[in-house]
Scaffold this motif. Sequence first.
Motif, PDB file in Angstrom:
ATOM      1  N   GLN A   1     -13.071  27.509-100.351  1.00  0.00           N
ATOM      2  CA  GLN A   1     -14.113  28.509-100.111  1.00  0.00           C
ATOM      3  C   GLN A   1     -14.284  29.444-101.307  1.00  0.00           C
ATOM      4  O   GLN A   1     -15.405  29.851-101.641  1.00  0.00           O
ATOM      5  N   ILE A   2     -13.171  29.789-101.963  1.00  0.00           N
ATOM      6  CA  ILE A   2     -13.266  30.630-103.166  1.00  0.00           C
ATOM      7  C   ILE A   2     -14.045  29.907-104.261  1.00  0.00           C
ATOM      8  O   ILE A   2     -14.906  30.481-104.935  1.00  0.00           O
ATOM      9  N   GLU A   3     -13.751  28.603-104.412  1.00  0.00           N
ATOM     10  CA  GLU A   3     -14.477  27.820-105.409  1.00  0.00           C
ATOM     11  C   GLU A   3     -15.957  27.720-105.043  1.00  0.00           C
ATOM     12  O   GLU A   3     -16.844  27.761-105.917  1.00  0.00           O
ATOM     13  N   LEU A   4     -16.209  27.623-103.738  1.00  0.00           N
ATOM     14  CA  LEU A   4     -17.596  27.563-103.285  1.00  0.00           C
ATOM     15  C   LEU A   4     -18.331  28.870-103.620  1.00  0.00           C
ATOM     16  O   LEU A   4     -19.479  28.842-104.097  1.00  0.00           O
TER      17      LEU A   4
ATOM     18  N   VAL B   1      -4.022  33.675-102.087  1.00  0.00           N
ATOM     19  CA  VAL B   1      -3.937  32.603-101.085  1.00  0.00           C
ATOM     20  C   VAL B   1      -2.826  31.615-101.385  1.00  0.00           C
ATOM     21  O   VAL B   1      -2.579  30.702-100.586  1.00  0.00           O
ATOM     22  N   GLU B   2      -2.186  31.786-102.542  1.00  0.00           N
ATOM     23  CA  GLU B   2      -1.098  30.866-102.876  1.00  0.00           C
ATOM     24  C   GLU B   2       0.036  30.952-101.857  1.00  0.00           C
ATOM     25  O   GLU B   2       0.804  30.004-101.649  1.00  0.00           O
TER      26      GLU B   2
ATOM     27  N   ASP C   1      -2.282  23.856 -95.505  1.00  0.00           N
ATOM     28  CA  ASP C   1      -3.594  23.535 -94.966  1.00  0.00           C
ATOM     29  C   ASP C   1      -4.565  24.698 -95.120  1.00  0.00           C
ATOM     30  O   ASP C   1      -5.721  24.536 -95.499  1.00  0.00           O
ATOM     31  N   ARG C   2      -4.068  25.916 -94.863  1.00  0.00           N
ATOM     32  CA  ARG C   2      -4.931  27.072 -95.003  1.00  0.00           C
ATOM     33  C   ARG C   2      -5.233  27.371 -96.478  1.00  0.00           C
ATOM     34  O   ARG C   2      -6.318  27.816 -96.827  1.00  0.00           O
ATOM     35  N   ARG C   3      -4.221  27.142 -97.330  1.00  0.00           N
ATOM     36  CA  ARG C   3      -4.435  27.406 -98.756  1.00  0.00           C
ATOM     37  C   ARG C   3      -5.536  26.511 -99.317  1.00  0.00           C
ATOM     38  O   ARG C   3      -6.380  26.950-100.091  1.00  0.00           O
ATOM     39  N   SER C   4      -5.561  25.257 -98.916  1.00  0.00           N
ATOM     40  CA  SER C   4      -6.592  24.339 -99.412  1.00  0.00           C
ATOM     41  C   SER C   4      -7.984  24.783 -98.983  1.00  0.00           C
ATOM     42  O   SER C   4      -8.937  24.785 -99.765  1.00  0.00           O
TER      43      SER C   4
END
Length: 448
Positions: free
Chosen positions: A278-281, A264-265, A270-273
């Motif tokens: 969501q990945i962290e979630l 996702v880098e 805006d989409r990366r954040s």
Amino acid sequence: MTAASLRFRLAAGALVSILIALLLVWFVLNEMFEDYLADQYANEMTAVADALGARLTVDPGTLTLASEPTDPRFQMPLGGRYWQVSPDGAQSPLRSRSLWDQELSRQKFLPDLYCGFYQAEGPDGNPILVSVKEMSIAGSGGDQKHFTIYTAFSKGEMEEALAGYSRPLMMMLFVTGALLVLAAFLQGLVGLRPLAALRSEVAGVRAGRTASITSEGPSEVKPLIKEINLLLSERESAVERARARASDLAHGLKTPLTVLAHLVEGLPQDRRSVALQQIELVRQRADRQLQAARMGVEQMATTSLLGISGKLVSVLSPVTKSKGIDWALDIDPDLTVQADPADVAEAMGNILDNAVKFASGKIELKALAEGEMIILRIGDDGPGAEPDRYAMMLKRGISGAGEEAGTGLGLAISGDIASAYGGQLSLAKSHLGGLEAVLSLPISARAS
């Protein structure tokens, strides 16, 4: 309704059995002695009747007595022994002087027998027991003279003899019963001792002091000990398998999540954040489920609440010192909980992290025992939260100040840990002015 204890059941069974046995012995011995005494009096009365019959003669047509029995009680008025010879016909009866002017007759007897004797009123007005014997004697002309011989004695004499026997018998049975009850109590005390030892061993296993039951016990208890040890062994194997699966799952998720984070880098800012969030979630929720799978598997461990609190305070002290926050601990050193130290540390750590984040100048930890639970209260003097938000904060992880703090899973995980051990986590307003978290955990088992 709670089931009665084994000791109570054994004692009750022994008491009922002893009581029934003693009552049966009382009844049988009383009956035997009463029959024996009645036979003795019957033999005595028969001997008197036979002696009277042997001394009777018929002088022409009249029944006469050659000599009276020598027992002085027959010669004394109201002497306690009585006899009467009643010839058939018009002749007046012959009787002992002890009868005085009393005349015995079947028509005057009471309808009920007493130990095989007829009952009648004696010369002194007291009841007497009467034995009746029909006899006949041949006269000089060859004719038969029929007569009835009555022999009697005082009913009170027999009753006194029965009472004199019953009193010492009752005392003897009472002493015997007391000794049997004492023996039954000692038998129960000694017989249940292996179960008390087994209980102590099981408490040691629950407290984490031993891994299995080592005592042998009597042959009746050995199969139970063997089954418990097999159950403990199977449980340990199941725990190890669960931990292995949890570890495998953690490693299996770690690599794909890391790859996704790198992929996702290349997305716009805006989409990366959003993607990283969501990945962290996903990572945190996976950690939460892994934690839930591991929680409670070491419920037999004993954890010192003051020891865990001291370690957590030491870790957080550099942060609180820089913010000017003071700690206040009021925890008895003897308070221990039945939980894995890592679970207790995580549950308390999540709550303390929240308190450190929002406290202004003081954090307070208090613990006390209430029934079978330890109640730990962690309060701060921060802004707190409205009471209607407490339930939402536990479910969705909203911070005490009402601001979003990451995914906010800390309090939810602490609540899950408490639930896994049969406790709970609730929120309230602290007397310091901020938020107070109330964590309950079971008291650790103690050997007895």
